[in-house]
Design an enzyme around this catalytic site. Structure first.
Site, short mmCIF file in Angstrom:
data_model
loop_
_atom_site.label_atom_id
_atom_site.label_comp_id
_atom_site.label_asym_id
_atom_site.label_seq_id
_atom_site.Cartn_x
_atom_site.Cartn_y
_atom_site.Cartn_z
N ASP A 186 0.85 -1.18 0.00
CA ASP A 186 0.00 0.00 0.00
C ASP A 186 0.89 1.24 0.00
O ASP A 186 1.64 1.48 0.95
CB ASP A 186 -0.90 -0.03 1.25
CG ASP A 186 -1.98 1.05 1.20
OD1 ASP A 186 -1.95 1.89 0.28
OD2 ASP A 186 -2.84 1.05 2.10
N ASP B 214 -3.00 2.46 -6.03
CA ASP B 214 -1.88 2.48 -5.09
C ASP B 214 -1.81 1.29 -4.14
O ASP B 214 -1.04 1.30 -3.20
CB ASP B 214 -1.89 3.78 -4.28
CG ASP B 214 -2.95 3.77 -3.20
OD1 ASP B 214 -4.01 3.17 -3.43
OD2 ASP B 214 -2.71 4.34 -2.14
N GLU B 215 -2.62 0.27 -4.38
CA GLU B 215 -2.47 -0.90 -3.52
C GLU B 215 -2.79 -2.20 -4.23
O GLU B 215 -3.55 -2.23 -5.20
CB GLU B 215 -3.30 -0.77 -2.25
CG GLU B 215 -4.79 -0.76 -2.46
CD GLU B 215 -5.53 -0.76 -1.12
OE1 GLU B 215 -5.59 -1.83 -0.49
OE2 GLU B 215 -6.02 0.30 -0.73
MG LIG Z 1 -2.37 4.02 -0.01
#
Ligand SMILES: [Mg+2]
Length: 392
Positions: A12, A104-105
């Site tokens: 993350d 983003d993860e």
């Molecule tokens: Mg994040």
């Protein structure tokens, strides 16, 4: 004993949009920074310094500027997808099993990587975390556990730049002392309701009777309880499963350093993949070759033909070229893979080679038929010649 090792990683990125901006404007590092629209805007991402000042996402920008008057507000410039792609490409240097959940993860499954101990897993994942920072200046947090649920909770626990490992069997004891709101699906409203009934920590759930749990959580209380114990059997879904590409890979029992041998294996993959591409009525344009060394670092190189094809021949010459591009280190390989992408529907194309292509396609169809029926093993020229070479 791979089933006793935590091989599921949740990655993350920390304050992703802000981090991308800070990579371009490092002078703002360590400051109260947020990305968001100014006029009637919303905060899309806030630095940890800004968060400490009371800025969160999503929050109206006007409000953020009120609680944090010295907030540096940067416009949402875009281009974040490109950085995200690079980040996940780096993930694919350690395992082909990467599930991109959002910009983003995502999850990584290291199970097939053959890592032998928790220490080895930690070393590989720390290496990835460092590489993402070194190459992209994006800080990321990592959670490592036996399953997606626990790894996801773990990655969010010590942000930014977190690194939390939950060893096999430690899932329940890891979760017990955490706030009940850390469980996925427990929103602020549910959290408050649970707190009003004395459930503050995850462990408090286990002091309740079944009746109380049913009253608190509804008919689904048993699966909720399983989650609270850290149980989860969802798999990491990889990009490679999608129908938009055809790929094959081979892991060698012993690392191979011989170029001709690797070239032969890769050409064999073209032969193995192309019949299914034809069977699906598709044509492909791009071929990507991936090589992996003994320490799981890997490199890729790809190239597109001027026109898509469903024949083996146009791709053969690319093998040596792409291998030379990807195989930059003078080390033996543990794995090689070939992937075809840019898949198109296979209508007949009238190009200048149509006549020759048509003949080749007919021949290919005959060979596919023979191979399918296992009437006899039909081999392409390079397999035969490679045999001759090994006999030297
Ligand atoms: Mg994040």
């Amino acid at each position: 004993m791979p089933d006793t090792l935590p091989t599921i990683v949740h990655l993350d990125a920390d304050a992703f949009f802000v981090s991308v901006e800070l990579a371009l404007q490092p002078e703002y590092r360590g400051k109260k920074v947020a990305v968001g629209g100014r006029e009637r805007g919303i905060i899309a991402s806030a630095s940890y310094e800004a968060r400490a000042c009371g800025v969160y996402t999503p929050m109206p920008t006007a409000r953020a500027l009120k609680v944090c008057p010295d907030l540096i507000l940067l416009p949402h410039k875009g281009g974040y997808g490109e950085v995200s792609r690079k980040m996940f490409d780096l993930c694919e240097t350690i395992t082909p099993y990467v599930q991109r959940n959002s910009i983003d993860e995502g999850y990584l499954d290291l199970t097939p990587c053959g890592l032998k101990s928790v220490e080895e897993i930690e070393r590989v994942v720390r290496g990835l975390q460092k590489r993402i920072w070194d190459e992209l200046q994006i800080p990321v947090s990592m959670g490592i556990a036996m399953n997606k649920l626990v790894s996801q909770i773990a990655s969010k626990l010590r942000k930014p730049r977190g690194f939390v490992v939950v060893e096999a069997g430690a899932e329940a004891s890891f979760l017990e002392p955490l706030d009940i709101g850390k469980l996925p699906g427990v929103g602020t409203k549910t959290e408050t309701e649970l707190q009003m009934r004395g459930v503050w920590k995850i462990r408090d759930l286990f002091t309740k009777t079944e009746r109380e749990l049913a009253a608190l959580l509804g008919s689904d209380w048993q699966s909720f309880l399983a989650m609270a114990r850290g149980e989860d059997d969802r798999e990491v879904h990889t990009e490679h499963e999608d129908a938009k590409s055809y790929s094959q890979q081979e892991t060698f029992s012993k690392d191979i350093g011989d170029f001709t041998e690797i070239e032969r294996v890769a050409k064999g993959m073209i032969d193995a993949l192309m019949p299914s591409i034809r069977a699906d009525g598709k044509r492909v344009k791009t071929m990507t070759v991936k090589v992996r060394y003994g320490d799981f670092t890997q490199e890729t190189a790809g190239r597109s033909l001027p026109e898509s094809s469903d024949l083996e021949q146009p791709f053969y010459p690319l093998v040596a070229e792409l291998l030379r591009k990807a195989w930059t280190q003078s080390r033996a390989l543990r794995l090689v893979s070939v992937r075809f992408s840019s898949v198109e529907d296979g209508g007949r194309q009238l190009d200048m080679f149509a006549e020759t292509d048509e003949k080749r396609r007919k021949l290919a169809a005959v060979m596919d038929q023979l191979n399918k029926g296992k009437l006899q093993r039909v081999q392409h020229g390079h397999q035969l010649s490679a045999k001759k070479k090994t006999g030297d």
